[in-house]
Design a protein around this motif. Structure first.
Motif: not given
Length: 358
Positions: A195-209
């Motif tokens: 509800g309050q954190e912003v994350l940005c990137g150019n690739a879906l990392l961390g073996d995200s599901t």
């Protein structure tokens, strides 16, 4: 005559006193504060909770005048972006959602009387007398915003981030602020969490599901309770203008044109194994980007490190103390299908082509 009048008055006073005398248990019952069931016609009592709220409006001498009405009135009048808060925690805290892990506790733990009205309960030590708006504001996923489109709800953990760049974290966050911030910083992907954190990137990392259960992303944005802003270890992800992006699983490229992988080495911050850090965009690091830059500057030994760094040297340098290949296991920020070393782990490459004399 005077004697009779004194006796009569004494008896009369005795009758009055006798009629108003209360036992200690009666006095305790009358003095015991109680939970106010409905406040301002807008909030209803939920009970005693372990939940601390996010927005705090206690100031100056407020502790001496605090009542349930006083607290919840502030949740209405000191709203965020025009939205009154869904929850109020007496003594004087408000929020749009309950914090993760919030649960009801024994009513006996909320045993403190309100300083401004001893007949009312105002929570207890480490616990909150909780109220919720009767006209509860619900949040939903925003499918599109400006040039952004929702990709869904993705798994995320602090140790294995889906998006690595943390732009801001603020309790009054809105979806607009998040995606505008990621766009201004040049990222293709934007994500919101808790509800309050912003994350940005150019690739879906961390073996995200991609999570099929969208209810995991259920936190309202702190600054707009009608918008969903992720959840607990769950990221609401958006892509800008349908730009291309990559996802895992990742591997270590063994060869890249005239370069060949020679091992994973342990580096340290005080005596770098490969001395030259090249000024490349850390948001878009790939193995190829690093090796191309090394070759253009006539370096013969090159390494990617920490997912977003490129280190360059010559044949008299080494990647560092040899370690297992799997120690270089952090995905490249610009290509989630490749590993780019790890924290103080050099993923080293040797140039096998012709190097002209400088």
């Amino acid at each position: 005559m005077l004697t009779r009048l004194f006796v009569f008055l004494s008896a009369a006073v005795g009758l009055v006193v006798a009629s108003t005398v209360m036992t200690p248990s009666d006095l305790a019952a009358r003095a015991a504060p109680t939970q106010k069931p409905v406040v301002l016609g807008e909030y209803e009592a939920l009970g005693c909770f372990n939940a601390p709220m996010t927005f705090h409006f206690l100031q100056g001498n407020d502790t001496t005048i605090m009542t349930v009405d006083e607290c919840l009135n502030r949740c209405v009048t000191q709203s965020t972006n025009g939205f009154p808060f869904n929850f109020g925690g007496v003594r004087n805290d408000c929020n749009f959602v309950l914090p993760h892990g919030a649960h009801v506790v024994s009513a006996s733990q909320c045993d403190l009387a309100c300083p401004g009205d001893p007949s009312e309960l105002c929570g207890g030590t480490g616990v909150t007398q909780l109220y919720r708006r009767i006209d509860f504001i619900t949040a939903s996923v925003v499918p599109t915003f400006d040039t952004w489109a929702s990709l869904g709800c993705f798994s995320d953990t602090p140790a294995n981030r889906t998006l690595r760049s943390n732009i801001i974290s603020r309790p009054d966050l809105t979806l607009d602020q998040c995606l505008d911030g990621c766009k201004a910083a040049g990222f293709a992907l934007g994500g919101l969490e808790f509800g309050q954190e912003v994350l940005c990137g150019n690739a879906l990392l961390g073996d995200s599901t991609l999570l099929s259960d969208q209810s995991v992303c259920s936190d309202a944005c702190g600054g707009n309770p009608t918008q969903i802003c992720g959840g607990s270890n769950a990221l609401s992800v958006y892509v800008n203008n349908n730009e291309t992006f990559t996802s895992g699983p990742a591997h270590i490229p063994d060869d890249f044109f005239f370069w060949t992988f020679i091992g994973c080495g342990i580096d340290n911050d005080f005596n770098r194994s490969i001395p030259n850090l090249l000024p490349l965009d850390p948001k878009r690091m790939t193995v190829g980007t690093c090796l191309d830059a090394c070759q253009a500057q006539f370096f013969t030994l090159c390494a990617v490190q920490d997912g977003d760094q490129c280190w360059a040297g010559h044949g008299n340098n080494t990647p560092g103390i040899p370690t297992v290949r799997d120690a270089c296991d952090l995905q490249c920020t610009g290509n989630a299908s490749e590993f780019c070393g790890g924290p103080f782990r050099n993923q080293g490459y040797l140039f096998l082509g012709f190097v002209p004399d400088p």
